[in-house]
Write an enzyme that holds these catalytic residues in place. Structure first.
Site, short mmCIF file in Angstrom:
data_model
loop_
_atom_site.label_atom_id
_atom_site.label_comp_id
_atom_site.label_asym_id
_atom_site.label_seq_id
_atom_site.Cartn_x
_atom_site.Cartn_y
_atom_site.Cartn_z
N LEU A 225 -28.18 5.20 5.74
CA LEU A 225 -29.06 6.17 6.36
C LEU A 225 -30.49 5.98 5.87
CD1 LEU A 225 -26.54 9.06 5.81
CD2 LEU A 225 -27.16 8.11 8.04
N PRO A 226 -31.49 6.41 6.66
CA PRO A 226 -32.87 6.05 6.33
C PRO A 226 -33.50 6.82 5.17
CG PRO A 226 -32.78 7.27 8.40
CD PRO A 226 -31.36 6.98 8.01
N THR B 150 -30.86 3.45 0.62
CA THR B 150 -31.75 3.32 -0.53
C THR B 150 -32.25 4.71 -0.89
OG1 THR B 150 -32.44 1.12 0.20
CG2 THR B 150 -33.82 2.21 -1.44
N LYS C 76 -31.63 -1.39 -6.57
CA LYS C 76 -32.26 -1.51 -5.25
C LYS C 76 -33.71 -1.06 -5.28
CE LYS C 76 -32.84 -2.33 -0.93
NZ LYS C 76 -32.23 -1.56 0.15
N LYS D 238 -41.24 5.22 1.26
CA LYS D 238 -40.25 6.06 0.58
C LYS D 238 -39.68 5.35 -0.64
CE LYS D 238 -36.24 5.61 1.98
NZ LYS D 238 -35.04 4.76 1.67
#
Length: 239
Positions: A6-7, A37, A112, A180
């Site tokens: 998911l974003p 992430t 990540k 983000k």
């Protein structure tokens, strides 16, 4: 087994932790794997909620983009309990070429965020040095050739040079997503008592691209404010 990617962190928390979310709906023994992430604290909250219901959880963010996913060559960095990782390994191996167990819950997220901070840093550094080379009168194709055979070579140089030359801003990795990721990485670094000056510079470049209205364009849109600052268009004349 349920896998998600998911974003935004808010999307992950909503999908997993809302009363009608995955954790509440999953049967005991279900394995939930999130490839998003997000920050490590988000992963730990989900893992704790899952554990309370007898559900397993792995944070397993990926690197390699849509092309890597289609080819099954993703890099996958995994946090969680080792026996759960072993259970998930056949599925992860089908998705990725480099699958590495990083440690307890949240460790995959840490790896990540470090990776993506380096992406931002390398990308800004590449654009800046190409601008320097151009303003200093060096042929950029010759510079690219020699860098590819020298210690300054990087994956970003290899992947991004042709796209920079073509001014290809079609979104393979959107500006708003790297924005983000860099914010989360800098927050994590600060919590660890480490200042990342290079990360701050990368964030400033991607923030400038966001402010200029390029949120939905590729992260290479950081090129545009850097060109304006330098007073020259890369591979061209003054902007």
């Amino acid at each position: 087994m349920v896998c998600t990617c998911l974003p935004m962190p808010a999307d992950v928390e909503r999908v997993y932790l809302e009363p009608d979310g995955l954790v509440a709906a999953a049967r005991p023994g279900t394995l939930l794997i999130d490839h998003s992430t997000v920050g490590p604290d988000t992963c730990r909250r989900i893992a704790a909620a899952a554990r309370a219901r007898g559900v397993h959880f792995l944070d397993a963010p990926v690197s390699g983009g849509p092309a890597g996913a289609q080819a099954g060559t993703l890099g996958i960095m995994v946090g969680g309990e080792w026996p759960v990782f072993e259970q998930a390994r056949p599925v992860l191996d089908a998705m990725g070429k480099t699958v590495v167990y990083m440690g307890p819950t949240g460790s995959g997220a840490v790896a990540k965020l470090i990776n993506n901070l380096l992406v931002g840093v390398h990308q800004r550094a590449l654009i800046e040095m190409l601008l320097v080379g151009q303003k200093a009168g060096v042929d950029l194709d010759a510079l690219h050739q020699v860098l590819m055979g020298s210690s300054g070579r990087s994956a970003i140089l290899e992947m991004m040079y042709a796209r920079l030359k073509a001014r290809d801003l079609e979104p393979k990795f959107r500006t708003e997503l790297l924005h983000k990721d860099l914010r989360l990485a800098l927050e994590m670094a600060a919590e660890c008592g480490v200042r990342s000056a290079t990360g701050e510079a990368a964030f400033a470049a991607i923030e400038a691209a966001m402010q200029a209205g390029y949120a939905d364009r590729d992260t290479l849109a950081m090129l545009l404010p850097l060109e304006r600052e330098a007073g020259v268009q890369l591979f061209g004349a003054s902007p």
